[in-house]
Each structure stands twice: as C-alpha cells, then as structure tokens.
Design an enzyme around this catalytic site. Structure first.
Site, PDB file in Angstrom:
ATOM      1  CD  GLU A  95      69.263  59.198  70.699  1.00  0.00           C
ATOM      2  OE1 GLU A  95      69.167  57.963  70.921  1.00  0.00           O
ATOM      3  OE2 GLU A  95      68.369  59.811  69.874  1.00  0.00           O
TER       4      GLU A  95
ATOM      5  CG  HIS B 155      60.739  65.712  73.621  1.00  0.00           C
ATOM      6  ND1 HIS B 155      60.049  64.611  74.146  1.00  0.00           N
ATOM      7  CD2 HIS B 155      61.102  65.459  72.382  1.00  0.00           C
ATOM      8  CE1 HIS B 155      60.231  63.511  73.275  1.00  0.00           C
ATOM      9  NE2 HIS B 155      60.982  64.198  72.351  1.00  0.00           N
TER      10      HIS B 155
HETATM   11  C1  LIG Z   1      65.973  58.668  72.059  1.00  0.00           C
HETATM   12  C2  LIG Z   1      65.466  59.716  71.332  1.00  0.00           C
HETATM   13  N1  LIG Z   1      66.006  59.835  70.017  1.00  0.00           N
HETATM   14  C3  LIG Z   1      65.366  60.623  69.206  1.00  0.00           C
HETATM   15  C4  LIG Z   1      63.972  60.989  69.523  1.00  0.00           C
HETATM   16  C5  LIG Z   1      63.357  61.795  68.485  1.00  0.00           C
HETATM   17  N2  LIG Z   1      62.394  61.232  67.471  1.00  0.00           N
HETATM   18  C6  LIG Z   1      61.091  60.921  68.034  1.00  0.00           C
HETATM   19  S1  LIG Z   1      60.103  60.015  66.911  1.00  0.00           S
HETATM   20  C7  LIG Z   1      61.637  59.731  66.092  1.00  0.00           C
HETATM   21  C8  LIG Z   1      61.497  58.656  65.081  1.00  0.00           C
HETATM   22  C9  LIG Z   1      60.772  57.277  65.585  1.00  0.00           C
HETATM   23  O1  LIG Z   1      60.849  56.470  64.542  1.00  0.00           O
HETATM   24  P1  LIG Z   1      60.110  55.060  64.702  1.00  0.00           P
HETATM   25  O2  LIG Z   1      60.771  54.341  65.838  1.00  0.00           O
HETATM   26  O3  LIG Z   1      60.264  54.161  63.242  1.00  0.00           O
HETATM   27  O4  LIG Z   1      58.564  55.296  65.115  1.00  0.00           O
HETATM   28  P2  LIG Z   1      57.572  56.009  64.197  1.00  0.00           P
HETATM   29  O5  LIG Z   1      57.613  57.561  64.367  1.00  0.00           O
HETATM   30  O6  LIG Z   1      57.856  55.826  62.672  1.00  0.00           O
HETATM   31  O7  LIG Z   1      56.386  55.458  64.651  1.00  0.00           O
HETATM   32  C10 LIG Z   1      62.524  60.105  66.318  1.00  0.00           C
HETATM   33  C11 LIG Z   1      63.866  60.046  65.895  1.00  0.00           C
HETATM   34  C12 LIG Z   1      63.140  60.665  70.401  1.00  0.00           C
HETATM   35  N3  LIG Z   1      62.165  61.151  70.942  1.00  0.00           N
HETATM   36  N4  LIG Z   1      64.034  59.950  71.415  1.00  0.00           N
END
Ligand SMILES: Cc1ncc(C[n+]2csc(CCOP(=O)(O)OP(=O)(O)O)c2C)c(N)n1
Ligand SMILES: [Mg+2]
Lengths: 374, 335
Positions: free
Chosen positions: B72, B141
């Site tokens: 972000e 959230h």
């Molecule tokens: C700061 C922030 N940005 C975006 C999100 C939305 N979000 C939640 S999980 C996720 C994907 C995360 O990917 P990864 O780190 O690979 O973890 P995974 O879900 O694959 O375990 C996103 C974009 C968030 N929760 N927090």
C-alpha cells in the site's frame, strides 16, 4: 445489575483459569521431530489443523461463522514443522491464515472454535474472530488482519528477549504476498542489524489472494531477499514437515547463539480458496490436484508407517479421535454464551476513559448504562 | 438545493446498486479519458474483494486495471508520483483500515506537494476505499477513518449514501485535479437507487443533498446512515417531520445547506459511523453553532461509534455500531 456483572466477571475468571489448565496440558506433550512420540504429536497436530479447518469451512458455508475465514489446509507441514522446532515458550506472530499456527503452537481447538463463533469463551472473548486469534501467554502473538504486520511483531518480541537476556526466540510467519510489504523489509532489517533472535518463515503458497507470486515479485526464490540483509536465507519443501523443522531448528540455534535472524521460505500450497467463498478464477483444478499428490499429511503418515512408528489402523483411530474432538469443539462453540453487550466497551484501555462510558450511555434514551437493552 | 434535487429527478435515470453505480462511474471515466487508470490489489481478474471493479478488467485489460503487489505504501506513493507527472490514477485501497500502511505517502506527499511546490504540481488522484462495520470483519477491516482524511489539510473527502451520489461523486473525484478520497461503505453496496444515465452527470464536490424534507428536526447522516435515517424518518412521519441531509462531501463541507435547514427546524442530529471523539460530528456541530446558534431550540445530538474499535462478535458489533434506531432515539430526546 451490578451483581450480575460481578458474577459474570467471576465466570470469566473461572473459565480463563480452566482455559489456562487446558493449554498447559497441551504444551506438556512432547513435540519435537527427534522422538517417535514427538513425531506422532506433530502428525496429530497436522491432522487436527485439517479437521478443524474443514469443519470451519463447512460451518462458515452454513452461515454459523460470521466474517472471513482463511483456511490453512495443504500448508500444515509449514506451521507444524516450524513450531516443532520451537520450545513452548518461544513466540510466534501469525497471519490472517492463522488457524494452523494456533494449533501448531498448542492452542486448544475448542476455544479457537468458540472465537470463530464470536463467543465469550473464545480466545479473544469473541472480539477478534478467525483473523485475530491470539494467546499471548502461550507465545501466540496473534493472527493478523494486516498483511505484513506479523514480522515487526516478531522483531519486537525478539527485542524483549534480547533486552532481558532470555533464552527464547520469535518466529514471524508471513505469506509470499506479504514479502512485498515495506514494513516486512523494515522489520527484518532491524532484526538483522541488531542480531535479534528472530526467524522469518515465508509461507510461499504461490498466491496472494488471486494474484500469482510471479506477478508480485521479480525473484524466483523469495529467500534470496536475505542477501539484502546479509543473513542466511533458504528455500525448503514446505510439503515436507521434516525439511521445515530442520531449517527452522538451525535458524533457531543461530538466533539463540546471538547470530541474528534467518529467512526460511517454505514452498507450499493452499488447497482451498483465498478465503471461503472465493470463486478462484485465477487457477484450475489440475494445478490443485498436482499439489495434492504431495499432500503433507499423507506423506508424513506414510513415512511413519514405513519406519514402523505407526500403523494404518492407529492412524485411522487418531483421525477418528480428532474428528470427535473437533465435533466437540463445534458443539462447545455452538452452546457457548454470546458475550454480553457491555463487553463491547471493555478492553480498550488498561484504564477506561470516561468518554466511552459517557458516549455509550448517552446513546440510550433511558440514559441506561452501556450494554443496557436497546 | 431543493432545485438541484428536482433537476436530478427530471433527468433520465436507471435503477442501480451502489456497487454498480461506482463501477459504471469508473467505466465511463476510463472510456472518456485514456490517462485514467485503476491501481490496487486484486482489482483485475479477481474483480476486487468486494467486487466493485468486477468485470472492468475484461474490457480494459491489465494496462489500465493494474494489480499491484501487496504494497500500500508503494502503490499509494506511485499513484501520487504518477498524478504529479501527467496521469490520473484511481487507487483502490482494499479496506480503509489499510490507510495505516499508506499514510506517509498520503499525508506528507499527496496532500502537501501542490502547496509545498508553490502550486507547481497537479495532483489528480482518486482513492476509493471501503469503510464500516456490519459484516463481522473485525477491527482491522471495519473501521471508519474518513475523519482523518477530512481533517488533514490538502485532501478532499467524499462519502456517498446513495447510488446516485456514489456514481456522481466518483466521477467528480476522477475529474478533479485534487486528491479526492471516496469513502464507500461496505454495507450499502447492494442498496439500490435511481441513478442518472447522462454520462456527464457528476455530483459537484462540496454539495449536500436534501434527501427528505421536513420541518421539526434536521438529521445530517452519512453513508449507511442516510438510508437508515430515511427509514427512521418514514417510521416517525406520523408525529415528527424529519429532514434528512446527506452532506455527500465531508471536505469541503456544504455547511450552507445544513445551516439553512437548522434555521428552519431548530434541531440537529449528526449521524456518522466514525468514532465520536475529535471527528466528523464535532466539525459539523461546531460550524452549525457558529452560524446558527440562535436558531437552535435543543442541544445538538451526535450518533456515532462510542470510541471503541469494531468488535468481531455480531452482538458486540451491533452494540457499538450506530443505527437508524439510535437516530430515532436521538430525535426523541430533542423533540
Ligand atoms: C495491509 C493489507 N493489505 C491487503 C490485505 C488484504 N489481503 C488479505 S490476505 C491477502 C493476500 C495475502 O497473501 P499472502 O501474504 O501470500 O498470504 P496467503 O493469503 O497466501 O496465506 C491480501 C491482499 C490485508 N489484509 N492487509
Ligand atoms: Mg500466499
């Protein structure tokens, strides 16, 4: 009213006490891939994670569990392998996909499930839900709704450890997607520069939500980022619990010796959608099936059978026991009381400022106390 | 203002949800100006976690609907830099709570560049984000943070409560040469309303809308609370005549429309989901008493979140979230 509130607090105190006892029983079990007992315990935790998450997914679909749930199915070897390398008093900082880390760390599924159901007896009294399960006393510094917020927390725990000269370490779990967060870089850099006793475990499940890892990073191996901090970084097979445990165990030795953090990247895969309800337009079934062929539970179980440490019958029994345990957890969560409305105003501060009480009661026509009937 | 509501009614409209209205606004602006592009997390093939960008990717492709890494601070800053150098980025910040991650670029760069550079930088950037509790999404959230942005000099903030204003404000934000935050509320994406079909329909930033006329009390409500206040007004119509105003734009704020109304009714309720301390309510209350103090017949009432985070458990969440019932209770206290 006052009596009821006090009584209520007594009940909470009692349940917390019971909870503490349960947790300590869990932690007592030998959990270390060096012994047969430890390996069986690791298998048990992996199977528990899967059963817990399958049930959580079903209950979410039924509408019993509100909010979001992110399941750990397929990634069990990473959380359990990493935690098997830890001592019970080491810390972990988790992610939004945290159920597996909780169970791997020894949290009790029934209080976890109660939290998913938003019940007063959940780990966070229903205030946190799936994305925020925490048990600081058990070394579990919380699942986290902010991608990339766990590593700074692990650096902070490592800082306390270092500051007070304690013999512990802190593990920060993060996803492949989280590696792109600025605060992750900052946290690892601090830990590396100060030689803090931390380990950063990247769970590379190849997607961040619906975006493939190669569309988020310009590196093939995310552990190569370690070079930027001049710390060891290695990529291991995250479907193989032994590989993960060995890597984290070495990293732990290094951290305890005062040599600073390590990055361990575990290549793994989530079988379910990013969250329940994800239609998964970004991948196909064939890809999922390819990974399932190397299922971490199945392969570890086979290995234990080959070594003569387990029979298929014993495994079936284990699985049946765990399913019964999870069923009981569901029942416990369903039957547990919802938090009282006044609890919504508690826990904001160590010392409650008058504003909260005043705003809450001003909002009632009867001028009643916070949490009074609406 | 009444004239404006009437003129909106005369134009041709179609029934859209808030979600569809925002998507249509983006589609039209993407078609209208090729310097406009969208940037954010999972807004492409995935269609956005709350499905607002939806199928835009199919029509505009990866060059204009840009999926970013989960960074972000990086993409908020990139949008700021891009806006200063000739393009018109529309950022989707997935949840407003994540503003925490991006805040540096927002407050020290985006908000300050034009001023610090003596007017020598344009900043045509739009940031769409979703706020609010009600879906059990827990504290990280569910926040309502628009007061931070509205408070910060150099940023504009809008917060639609209807489908029409959602479309009109989104389009106005994208056309604006200033940084504009569009605060959507996640609980009203499915709320339907009549939306003008004219491709040049915009809602000027800084204009409130009188959504219902009344004589006894003025309710200034935002986002989800616009619809709930209209329902409350309807329910109370037998004995109380309630005027409902959606300010639509938080900064700049159309205080004239609100003051005009308070001069007529003598009573004011401010209903906004943000925490009560030091925020949106306080600003509206302060400006009204500055300009209409002697028209007030009763203490001004605030309806908001009582300075807590939004808890996960649904009964707790409902406890702290302001609702149409709280607006009704506030009206009862002063009428
Ligand atoms: C700061 C922030 N940005 C975006 C999100 C939305 N979000 C939640 S999980 C996720 C994907 C995360 O990917 P990864 O780190 O690979 O973890 P995974 O879900 O694959 O375990 C996103 C974009 C968030 N929760 N927090
Ligand atoms: Mg991932």
């Amino acid at each position: 009213m006052k009596v009821t509130t006090e009584l209520y607090h007594c009940m909470v105190a009692a349940s917390t006490y019971i909870e503490d006892c349960c947790i300590s029983v869990w932690i007592m079990a030998d959990f270390d891939l060096q012994s047969t007992e430890g390996r069986l315990e690791a298998l048990r935790r992996m199977v528990t994670i899967r059963a817990f998450d399958e049930e959580a997914g079903d209950r979410f679909a039924d509408g019993e569990i509100p909010g979001f749930v992110h399941l750990y199915i397929g990634e069990e070897a990473v959380g359990v392998g990493a935690c098997a390398a830890l001592d019970p008093d080491d810390y972990i900082a988790s992610t939004h996909r945290g159920h597996g880390h909780c169970i791997a760390k020894g949290l009790d599924p029934q209080y976890m499930m109660a939290e998913l159901y938003g019940k007063a007896e959940g780990y966070c009294n229903g205030k946190g839900g799936s994305m925020h399960i925490a048990d600081v006393d058990a070394g579990m510094l919380g699942a986290n709704g902010i991608v990339g917020a766990g590593p700074p927390m692990a650096t902070g725990a490592a800082l306390s450890i270092d500051y007070q000269d304690r013999d512990q370490i802190a593990v920060g779990f993060l996803g492949d997607g989280a590696v792109a967060q600025g605060q992750v870089h900052e946290a690892i850099n601090i830990a590396a520069t100060w030689d803090l006793p931390a380990v950063f475990v990247i769970e590379n499940n190849h997607y961040g939500e619906g975006t493939a890892v190669e569309d988020q990073h310009n590196l093939d191996n995310l552990s190569d980022t370690a070079q930027a901090y001049d710390i060891p970084g290695l990529t291991v097979d995250g479907m193989d619990i032994t590989a993960v445990a060995e890597a984290v165990s070495e990293a732990r030795d290094r951290a305890r010796a005062g040599d600073g953090p390590t990055i361990v990247e575990a290549e793994t895969y989530r079988y379910r959608g990013h969250y329940e309800g994800d239609e998964e337009p970004y991948r196909d079934d064939a890809e999922i099936e390819r990974w399932q062929e190397r299922d971490p539970i199945e392969s570890f179980k086979e290995r234990l059978i080959d070594r003569g440490e387990l029979t298929q019958e014993e495994f079936d029994e284990l699985q049946a026991d765990i399913e019964a345990e999870i069923d009981a957890a569901i029942e416990f969560a369903q039957d547990a009381p919802a938090p009282e409305p006044h609890e919504a105003y508690e826990d904001m501060f160590a010392e409650m400022p008058p504003e909260i009480e005043r705003f809450a009661s001003a909002a009632r026509t009867d001028g009643g106390r916070p949490g009074g009937d609406r | 203002m009444t004239a404006q509501v009437e003129s909106e009614l005369e134009t041709e409209t179609e029934e859209l949800t808030v979600r569809e209205a925002i998507r249509q606004a983006m589609r039209e602006e993407l078609e209208r100006d090729e310097d406009v592009f969208l940037i954010g997390e999972d807004i492409g093939v995935f269609g956005g976690v709350l499905e607002v960008t939806g199928d835009l990717y199919d029509d505009f492709g990866p060059e204009r609907i840009k999926d970013t890494p989960i960074s972000e601070a990086g993409f908020m800053g990139a949008a700021t830099g891009a806006a200063a150098t000739g393009t018109r980025p529309v950022v989707e910040l997935m949840f407003s709570d994540f503003a925490g991650v991006a805040m540096e670029q927002i407050m020290n760069q985006m908000a300050k560049m034009r001023y610090m550079f003596g007017g020598k930088a344009e900043m045509p950037v739009t940031v769409r984000t979703t706020e609010g509790g009600g879906m059990g999404a827990a504290s990280q959230h569910s926040g309502t943070v628009h007061s931070w942005i509205a408070h910060f000099p150099g940023l504009k903030a809008v917060a639609p409560g209807t489908a029409a204003s959602a479309k009109g404000l989104t389009k106005a934000a994208i056309r604006s040469n200033d940084p504009v935050f569009v605060f959507e509320n996640k609980m009203i994406y499915e709320q339907k309303g009549a939306v003008p079909t004219d491709e040049d329909f915009t809602v000027p930033i800084g204009e409130a809308a009188i959504e219902r006329e009344g004589e006894d009390v003025t309710v200034v409500a935002t986002q989800r609370l616009v619809g709930e206040s209209l329902q409350t007004a309807e329910n109370m119509a037998d004995d109380t005549s309630v005027e409902v105003i959606d300010p639509r734009s938080l900064y700049p704020l159309d205080i004239d429309t609100i003051v005009e109304s308070v001069k007529k009714t003598g009573r004011l309720i401010v209903a906004d989901e943000s925490p009560l301390s030091y925020g949106t309510h306080a600003e509206i209350v302060a400006r009204v008493q500055e300009e209409a103090f002697f028209s007030l017949d009763a203490p001004i009432q605030r309806v908001g979140t009582p300075d807590t985070h939004i808890p996960f458990s649904p009964p707790l969440e409902q406890e702290v979230l302001p609702s149409g019932d709280d607006v009704r209770d506030a009206i009862r206290r002063v009428t």
